[in-house]
Design an enzyme around this catalytic site. Structure first.
Site, PDB file in Angstrom:
ATOM      1  N   ARG A  75      34.748  19.940  43.920  1.00 35.54           N
ATOM      2  CA  ARG A  75      34.346  18.880  42.995  1.00 35.54           C
ATOM      3  C   ARG A  75      34.748  17.522  43.561  1.00 35.54           C
ATOM      4  O   ARG A  75      35.627  17.447  44.435  1.00 35.54           O
ATOM      5  CB  ARG A  75      35.009  19.102  41.621  1.00 35.54           C
ATOM      6  CG  ARG A  75      34.588  20.423  40.986  1.00 35.54           C
ATOM      7  CD  ARG A  75      35.198  20.606  39.599  1.00 35.54           C
ATOM      8  NE  ARG A  75      34.703  19.625  38.636  1.00 35.54           N
ATOM      9  CZ  ARG A  75      33.551  19.740  37.992  1.00 35.54           C
ATOM     10  NH1 ARG A  75      32.752  20.766  38.201  1.00 35.54           N
ATOM     11  NH2 ARG A  75      33.176  18.817  37.123  1.00 35.54           N
ATOM     12  N   HIS A  82      61.830  44.826  26.852  1.00 34.60           N
ATOM     13  CA  HIS A  82      61.186  46.005  27.429  1.00 34.60           C
ATOM     14  C   HIS A  82      60.359  46.703  26.360  1.00 34.60           C
ATOM     15  O   HIS A  82      60.822  46.853  25.232  1.00 34.60           O
ATOM     16  CB  HIS A  82      62.252  46.971  27.960  1.00 34.60           C
ATOM     17  CG  HIS A  82      61.691  48.273  28.441  1.00 34.60           C
ATOM     18  ND1 HIS A  82      61.074  48.401  29.667  1.00 34.60           N
ATOM     19  CD2 HIS A  82      61.634  49.500  27.850  1.00 34.60           C
ATOM     20  CE1 HIS A  82      60.674  49.654  29.815  1.00 34.60           C
ATOM     21  NE2 HIS A  82      61.006  50.335  28.723  1.00 34.60           N
TER      22      HIS A  82
END
Length: 461
Positions: free
Chosen positions: A269, A440
């Site tokens: 771009r 966890h």
């Protein structure tokens, strides 16, 4: 007396954030935008619609490949392309209307039309001229093409055209193996297109940590994307319904031709700064249209610039940070952007994210460093959701253990990287991450394990 304290030209992530922050700091603010909707390229034809299609096609992939394994039996869904595009458009509309609501809530005036600096402290929009003590250029960027390649947004398209194709192409050729090309290429590969990526360099994703880039290419190839590297595109011939892409291989100068239904030109771009009256106003602009700045100030008093129009990575969140920093600077505060801690993300599956230095950069600098790695195959949560591919890689200083760079390829990498960003913002060591309790089972445990690998070693590998 000035009409406004600040006029922001452009309502993309940098512009609208800057305008809202200015208003929050008590500055009378207006934002100039010529689109029918706010949000700039990102919300209208960039970040947001592409993520909608990435999500939709990832869901399709899950249904086709993983549902049966999980006991979800039944006929695989068919693709209603028009409905998928409608879903994408709804996502865009919801977000752009949200910005319009925020403007009203914060009393930011939306001046509709295309703006031009017409004099000192003056912005002309249509037939009206508005005065401001400060003008902020936040006009973003536009897709760049290659010499001799004509874009029609139907057969030969930029990312804008790729978001609204009339039908799913059988053969898609992507020119450029950067973020945009790989994201959109993966969308169409999941939809059944035969995708070939042609890249001038001998590797994909320029600037990415090489080890991550190699793994990334392997995984994309496994998903059905083909790569032709070290190839210089010579031209694109658009026929009535198809196109031919000619390229020359750098290794032996041999010339080849690819047939395609659609060609996506994803070669980068360039700043969108033409027609703003910058040169007439005396603002220093490079030949490429980049506005030269010093702490977001141009060389002309009262004119500022941020985002893709200025040097640095063309990232929406970089523009947002600069927008807030400029607003705070105009308000007399100390605007700040830490350019060493700006993350980058590729939203394929798996995602790829990075912050800080690559291993190649550290070698070039002659820096003594350690590498801590942990594979997602050792992460229980990742294996449970069929995303055990990839790894976390932490680079830390060999003497101080300070984190210098983090690179992740794997599930939710774009979210996981921010743990590293916060750690680096506070100058943390790898041991600090390693000694922090992680829930966890989560993907984030892989980050902790990589940090442990910078010391005595991970637990689950």
């Amino acid at each position: 007396m000035a009409d406004y304290d600040v006029i922001v030209i452009g309502s993309g992530p940098g512009g609208y954030v800057c305008a809202i922050r200015c208003a929050q700091l008590g500055l009378k603010t207006a934002c100039v935008e010529g689109r029918d909707t706010l949000g700039g390229t990102c919300l209208n034809v960039g970040c947001i619609p592409s993520k909608a299609l990435l999500h939709a096609t990832h869901s399709l992939h899950e249904a086709e490949h993983n549902f049966a394994t999980m006991g979800l039996k039944g006929k695989a869904p068919s693709v209603d392309w028009k409905q998928m595009l409608a879903y994408k458009d709804d996502v865009v509309a919801t977000n752009t209307k949200g910005i319009e609501f925020l403007f009203k809530k914060n009393k930011v005036d939306w001046i509709k039309g295309w703006g031009k600096i017409s004099g000192k402290g003056e912005v002309t929009v249509g037939d009206e001229t508005h005065k401001a003590k400060n003008i902020v250029i936040a006009t973003g960027s536009e897709a760049s093409s290659l010499p001799g390649v004509e874009i029609d947004e139907k057969t030969v398209v930029t990312s804008t055209g790729a978001l609204e194709l009339g039908k799913i192409p059988k053969k898609l050729v992507v020119i450029g193996a950067g973020v945009i090309g790989l994201e959109m290429g993966s969308v169409y590969a999941r939809l059944g297109s035969e995708v070939t990526v042609v890249e001038y360099l001998d590797h994909i994703t320029p600037g990415m940590d090489a080890e991550v880039g190699k793994q990334f290419q392997k995984l994309l190839k496994k998903q059905g994307m083909d790569f032709i590297l070290g190839a210089a595109v010579q031209g694109v011939e658009a026929l009535k319904t198809k196109a031919k892409v000619s390229y020359k291989l750098k290794k032996d100068d041999s010339e080849e031709v690819l047939d395609a239904d659609v060609v996506l030109v994803a070669t980068g771009r360039r700043p969108f700064t033409d027609g703003l009256g910058l040169k007439e106003a005396g603002v220093n602009v490079t030949d490429r249209g980049v506005v030269e700045v010093d702490h977001w100030k141009t060389n002309v008093d009262g004119i500022w610039a941020i985002g893709d129009a200025t040097p640095g990575p063309m990232l929406a969140h970089k523009a947002e940070d600069e927008g807030m920093a400029v607003a705070e600077s105009i308000a007399g505060q100390a605007g700040h952007v830490n350019y060493d801690v700006i993350p980058s993300v590729i939203y394929t599956t798996p995602e790829v994210a990075a912050v800080g230095k690559t291993e190649e950069q550290l070698k070039d600098e002659g820096r003594n460093y350690k590498v801590g790695k942990f594979s997602f195959m050792g992460n229980a949560r990742a294996k449970a959701v069929f995303q055990g591919d990839g790894f976390v890689k932490i680079l830390s200083d060999k003497d101080t253990d300070r984190i210098l760079g983090v690179h992740i390829i794997g599930p939710s990498a774009g979210d996981l990287i921010h743990e590293a960003c916060v750690a680096m913002e506070f100058g943390a060591a790898a041991e600090d991450l390693a000694r922090t309790c992680h829930a966890h089972p989560t993907f984030s445990e892989a980050v902790r394990e990589a940090a442990l690998a910078c010391g005595d070693g991970p637990i689950h590998m």
